[in-house]
Write an enzyme that holds these catalytic residues in place. Structure first.
Site, PDB file in Angstrom:
ATOM      1  N   GLY A 124       0.863  -1.311  -0.086  1.00 53.30           N
ATOM      2  CA  GLY A 124       0.059   0.123  -0.018  1.00 53.30           C
ATOM      3  C   GLY A 124       0.762   1.502   0.044  1.00 53.30           C
ATOM      4  O   GLY A 124       0.442   2.134   0.422  1.00 53.30           O
TER       5      GLY A 124
ATOM      6  N   GLY B 109       2.178   2.454  -2.788  1.00 50.66           N
ATOM      7  CA  GLY B 109       2.242   3.154  -3.782  1.00 50.66           C
ATOM      8  C   GLY B 109       3.218   2.804  -5.082  1.00 50.66           C
ATOM      9  O   GLY B 109       3.618   3.578  -5.839  1.00 50.66           O
ATOM     10  N   SER B 110       3.758   1.573  -5.168  1.00 49.65           N
ATOM     11  CA  SER B 110       5.019   1.142  -5.781  1.00 49.65           C
ATOM     12  C   SER B 110       4.512   0.938  -7.215  1.00 49.65           C
ATOM     13  O   SER B 110       5.069   1.515  -8.151  1.00 49.65           O
ATOM     14  CB  SER B 110       5.649  -0.200  -5.301  1.00 49.65           C
ATOM     15  OG  SER B 110       4.524  -1.187  -5.260  1.00 49.65           O
ATOM     16  N   SER B 111       3.158   0.854  -7.564  1.00 49.22           N
ATOM     17  CA  SER B 111       2.945   0.668  -9.185  1.00 49.22           C
ATOM     18  C   SER B 111       2.732   2.007  -9.558  1.00 49.22           C
ATOM     19  O   SER B 111       3.079   2.114 -10.798  1.00 49.22           O
ATOM     20  CB  SER B 111       1.636  -0.193  -9.158  1.00 49.22           C
ATOM     21  OG  SER B 111       0.493   0.294  -8.754  1.00 49.22           O
ATOM     22  N   ALA B 112       2.309   2.893  -8.781  1.00 43.62           N
ATOM     23  CA  ALA B 112       2.322   4.358  -9.309  1.00 43.62           C
ATOM     24  C   ALA B 112       3.507   4.871  -9.673  1.00 43.62           C
ATOM     25  O   ALA B 112       3.692   5.598 -10.579  1.00 43.62           O
ATOM     26  CB  ALA B 112       1.522   5.052  -8.421  1.00 43.62           C
ATOM     27  N   ALA B 113       4.500   4.629  -8.561  1.00 39.71           N
ATOM     28  CA  ALA B 113       5.694   5.109  -8.762  1.00 39.71           C
ATOM     29  C   ALA B 113       6.638   4.476  -9.971  1.00 39.71           C
ATOM     30  O   ALA B 113       7.358   5.403 -10.693  1.00 39.71           O
ATOM     31  CB  ALA B 113       6.600   4.953  -7.369  1.00 39.71           C
TER      32      ALA B 113
ATOM     33  N   ASP C  17      -2.148   8.272  -5.395  1.00 39.87           N
ATOM     34  CA  ASP C  17      -0.988   7.668  -5.642  1.00 39.87           C
ATOM     35  C   ASP C  17      -0.160   8.161  -6.566  1.00 39.87           C
ATOM     36  O   ASP C  17       1.052   8.669  -6.350  1.00 39.87           O
ATOM     37  CB  ASP C  17      -1.121   6.082  -5.774  1.00 39.87           C
ATOM     38  CG  ASP C  17      -1.636   5.351  -4.473  1.00 39.87           C
ATOM     39  OD1 ASP C  17      -2.306   5.825  -3.640  1.00 39.87           O
ATOM     40  OD2 ASP C  17      -1.328   3.951  -4.482  1.00 39.87           O
TER      41      ASP C  17
HETATM   42  C1  MEV Z   1      -5.886   2.951  -1.141  1.00 42.80           C
HETATM   43  O1  MEV Z   1      -4.270   3.232  -1.072  1.00 42.80           O
HETATM   44  C2  MEV Z   1      -6.741   4.284  -0.538  1.00 42.80           C
HETATM   45  C3  MEV Z   1      -8.299   3.750  -0.863  1.00 42.80           C
HETATM   46  O2  MEV Z   1      -8.615   5.033  -0.537  1.00 42.80           O
HETATM   47  C4  MEV Z   1      -8.590   3.429  -2.310  1.00 42.80           C
HETATM   48  C5  MEV Z   1      -8.344   4.612  -3.436  1.00 42.80           C
HETATM   49  O3  MEV Z   1      -8.024   5.759  -2.586  1.00 42.80           O
HETATM   50  O4  MEV Z   1      -8.311   4.394  -4.425  1.00 42.80           O
HETATM   51  C6  MEV Z   1      -8.512   2.841   0.023  1.00 42.80           C
END
Ligand code: MEV
Length: 328
Positions: free
Chosen positions: A88, A90-94, A139
């Site tokens: 969670g 954000g590695s794919s976004a980076a 992200d």
């Molecule tokens: C996930 O990193 C964050 C959530 O709010 C989903 C999203 O923003 O797309 C749970």
């Protein structure tokens, strides 16, 4: 050869509520993804192996949009990550953001003229395509712009509006307003300790869990709105450098997320362990696994406490630089 990099991110306030139009704030962290792009004589390669579209849907979407569609030659892509995987952060976004910057640089865009909102947009579209349309731009905006980013369905007075992102999903148009948030010098007194439970956070499942809860109990939308209000107060505190108030807003977010059923025993144990040495602590991202964060002026003590509670830790300042070219 081009080497580019982009930071991972942590959500400070507003996860889940942002899916319903409320604001969320994320900060870029000191752990980055580094991407090396080189011409390849042996077809498309990733980390020396043949590129498999199924395993890398984000990259595939990105390359189609920015490279192969324009007759670009096969490339060898090397990905080096300082982030915990599937946590969670954000590695794919980076990855998307760094690849987009690298491709633009190969085609002649100078490193100091990278079009940041264009990169964030392309990275968001690639991420949304790969995730079946469900991805807020938090992200991709944070790893591209760096610093602290607020995303909301409307312009928010606590932050500086940068651009509007819109996306067509299943024939419907969704719009987000992307802002930057000031991070005053005094915030460098505190660090974020990130604790990873070791279990990946199932984002789609957690988003669906909250959607079911709200469908069965529409009155609980009030809790989503409350997260939005805490986020606005937390953003004001952040931009004033009021660490105590930032911590209080983080604690309040965690309590509300627990109420929505997205925390779990591992995350709660790490949050409880961090609290005595922290200004505030909460899960970050979708929950149900993944990571928690603690804001602290005693990072070593907080990291030790989280590790004793079973987590792996990483320490970061708030608001790392965004996407950049590394080799000039
Ligand atoms: C996930 O990193 C964050 C959530 O709010 C989903 C999203 O923003 O797309 C749970």
């Amino acid at each position: 050869m081009v080497i580019s990099s982009a930071p991972g991110k942590c959500i400070l306030f507003g996860e889940h509520a942002v899916v319903y139009g409320q604001p969320a704030v994320a900060v870029a962290i000191d752990a980055r993804i580094h991407i090396t792009l080189e011409k390849s004589e042996s077809g498309w390669l990733i980390d020396g192996m043949q590129f498999d579209k199924q395993r890398h849907p984000h990259l595939d979407a990105m390359l189609k949009r920015m490279w192969t569609g324009d007759g670009g030659q096969p490339l060898s892509i090397r990905v080096e990550s300082e982030l915990f995987g599937a946590a969670g952060l954000g590695s794919s976004a980076a990855i998307c953001s760094a690849v987009a910057a690298g491709l633009l640089h190969i085609r002649g865009t100078p490193a100091d003229e990278l079009p940041l909102s264009g990169i964030a947009t392309t990275a968001h579209i690639a991420e949304a395509e790969a995730q079946g349309g469900r991805a807020s731009p938090i992200d991709t905006s944070t790893s591209t712009l760096g610093g602290a980013v607020l995303v909301s369905d409307k312009k928010e007075s606590q932050a500086h509006w940068k651009y509007t992102r819109d996306l067509r999903i299943d024939g419907q148009r969704r719009t987000w307003e992307v802002h930057s948030v000031d991070l005053p010098e005094s915030l460098t007194e505190a660090s974020l300790v990130i604790g990873f439970s070791g279990r990946p956070g199932p984002t789609a499942q957690m988003v669906a869990k909250v959607a079911n809860l709200l469908a069965n109990h529409p009155e609980r939308m009030e809790e989503i709105e409350r997260i939005g209000n805490v986020t606005r107060a937390g953003t004001t505190a952040l931009s004033l450098g009021n660490l105590q108030a930032v911590g209080i807003a983080m604690n309040e977010c965690h309590r509300l997320l627990q109420g929505l059923g997205v925390s779990d025993a591992d995350l709660d144990r790490m949050v409880d362990a961090a609290l005595p040495s922290s200004l505030g602590a909460k899960l970050t991202g979708a929950g149900g696994g993944g990571c928690m964060i603690a804001l602290t002026t005693e990072p070593r003590r907080t990291a030790e406490a989280i590790e004793l509670a079973g987590g792996r830790t990483m320490v970061s300042q708030l608001g790392a630089p965004g996407v950049r070219i590394e080799n000039e």
